[in-house]
Motif scaffolding. Sequence first.
Motif, mmCIF file in Angstrom:
data_model
loop_
_atom_site.group_PDB
_atom_site.id
_atom_site.type_symbol
_atom_site.label_atom_id
_atom_site.label_comp_id
_atom_site.label_asym_id
_atom_site.label_seq_id
_atom_site.Cartn_x
_atom_site.Cartn_y
_atom_site.Cartn_z
ATOM 1 N N LEU A 3 -20.302 -64.640 129.250
ATOM 2 C CA LEU A 3 -21.285 -65.264 128.686
ATOM 3 C C LEU A 3 -22.287 -64.471 128.523
ATOM 4 O O LEU A 3 -22.253 -64.739 126.934
ATOM 5 N N ILE A 4 -23.047 -63.355 129.084
ATOM 6 C CA ILE A 4 -23.667 -62.467 128.353
ATOM 7 C C ILE A 4 -22.752 -61.485 127.317
ATOM 8 O O ILE A 4 -23.323 -61.700 126.440
ATOM 9 N N ILE A 5 -22.858 -61.420 127.791
ATOM 10 C CA ILE A 5 -21.494 -60.188 126.687
ATOM 11 C C ILE A 5 -21.265 -61.169 124.819
ATOM 12 O O ILE A 5 -21.665 -60.726 124.470
ATOM 13 N N GLY B 281 -18.736 -63.701 118.700
ATOM 14 C CA GLY B 281 -20.040 -63.959 119.766
ATOM 15 C C GLY B 281 -19.976 -66.230 120.962
ATOM 16 O O GLY B 281 -19.641 -66.488 121.842
ATOM 17 N N VAL B 282 -19.532 -66.448 120.017
ATOM 18 C CA VAL B 282 -19.411 -68.058 119.654
ATOM 19 C C VAL B 282 -17.602 -68.049 120.555
ATOM 20 O O VAL B 282 -17.987 -69.176 121.833
ATOM 21 N N LEU B 283 -16.965 -67.591 119.795
ATOM 22 C CA LEU B 283 -15.566 -67.806 120.972
ATOM 23 C C LEU B 283 -15.658 -67.034 122.379
ATOM 24 O O LEU B 283 -15.139 -67.992 123.858
ATOM 25 N N LEU B 284 -16.779 -65.950 122.145
ATOM 26 C CA LEU B 284 -16.670 -65.766 124.291
ATOM 27 C C LEU B 284 -17.534 -66.471 124.645
ATOM 28 O O LEU B 284 -17.492 -66.865 126.126
ATOM 29 N N THR B 285 -18.374 -67.153 124.505
ATOM 30 C CA THR B 285 -19.313 -67.576 124.929
ATOM 31 C C THR B 285 -19.198 -69.705 125.377
ATOM 32 O O THR B 285 -18.972 -69.759 126.241
ATOM 33 N N ALA B 286 -18.385 -69.637 124.297
ATOM 34 C CA ALA B 286 -17.918 -70.994 124.902
ATOM 35 C C ALA B 286 -16.531 -71.308 125.523
ATOM 36 O O ALA B 286 -15.844 -71.721 126.313
#
Length: 508
Positions: free
Chosen positions: A137-139, A124-129
């Motif tokens: 961002l939501i995924i 999740g950190v990788l996807l949002t950053a």
Amino acid sequence: MPAVVMSNGGPDGTKKFEGKITIYVVLCGIIAATGGLMFGYDIGISGGVTSMDDFLEKFFLDVFEKKHRVKENNYCKYDNQGLQLFTSSLYLAALVACFVASKLCAKYGRRPTMQAASAFFLVGVLLTAAAMNLEMLIIGRIFLGVGVGFANQAVPLFLSEIAPVHIRGALNILFQLDVTIGIFIANIVNYFVANIHPWGWRLALGLAGVPAALLCIGSMVIVETPTSLIERELSIDGLAVLKKIRGTENVNAEFDEIKQASEMAKQVKQPFKNLMKRSSRPQLIIAIVMQVFQQFTGINAIMFYAPVLFQTIGFKSDASLLSAVVTGIVNVLSTIVSIVLVDKAGRRFLLLEACIQMLIAQVAIGGILQVNLKSTGDLGQGAAIWVVVLVCVFVSSFAWSWGPLGWLIPSEIFPLSTRTAGYAFAVSSNMLFTFVIAQAFLSMLCHMQAGIFFFFGAWIVVMGLFVIFLLPETKNVPIDEMNEKVWKQHWYWKRFMDDDEESKKHDV
């Protein structure tokens, strides 16, 4: 269902197990509690980045434009369902994940569940950053939510099962302490990265990987709990671990009780069905209501959106983030107060004192904003400072009461046959109402304006009445004696326990 043993000892005839506070137990507790750092950092960072112009300009352009309009309504400048979904989607995912985590805890153990939590969180950190659009961002937030759900289910169980009886309350609250430390660290990060353009928000979101990495690496070092090993028929390993964490060879009494509890738990084939019985109603109602009330104090509305809230009342960006740092410090220090007082002053005293303090703070904030902050224009400097002070008063009272006790009380009131199922309901209820508040707060602020604080104040009155009339004191009551010493003695809940003996015959 999984066995959960929380042993008790005392002079009143209950068993007292030998053991001491070992360095290894402290180390295991610190490492496991980094799951709280993950949770807390996300709470703090999500509010910070939603107040950063670079973030808003990329994902929420209409909010960015509204924010910079000269005559934009103070209370409505951040009212956007997509912006709220960025924060709240995590908790909806965590709601579902905690039930999955409950099964994984039983089948594979607490430690692998914590490792899975850190892995999901890191994805999740990788996807949002690295997010390039709102969908990505939501995924990413959903993956973070799965990690939070797994951690919030596994970590408190782990801490309960490794702790010696005389520090169990304090070790449980270590999870909440780490949540507050995570919020504080996030507020500091928000303050320093706000002026790093245009990628400061990416750095803020990316640093969430640090506590997740600590939990991932640390969980490879710590042992599985004796209870988890024994319930999975690894008794020799369980005995060895028990001796290691207790710092003594004389653990036979505690080992035998865990063994017995494990055998009893194996006979309970449908714990969630048992939880629906009349005799389980008092514990289930209190566990769920404690989570609902915890959210309707308004705490997460303030902690999620502290920078946004302070900008709403007229602080500039840097000043609003710095004010959030101040509230974060108060949050950490006040949680330490709870660790010291919870087993001395009692649960009810801390909850009731906090209701009075939180009510005064919420009504005062609402009154100041009602009089001084109109739809356009800024709040005067003096009034704005008073709002920050009152927010600190509010946060301090929550941090030594409804914050940690909202997790502690549900963990100690259920009998063995429904303990893990009941705790799963408590965690899921927390995530559900955290989602509701996170998704609705900015819209409520827009439409209710200063009245939002009176809304939360009214809920605090209800909470105080509930504690006075319906919440029994559980201080110094052995967990396995709750039914006899608490529920069957309470003026209201005892009526639900009449069929308790009959229900025990059908627990299998």
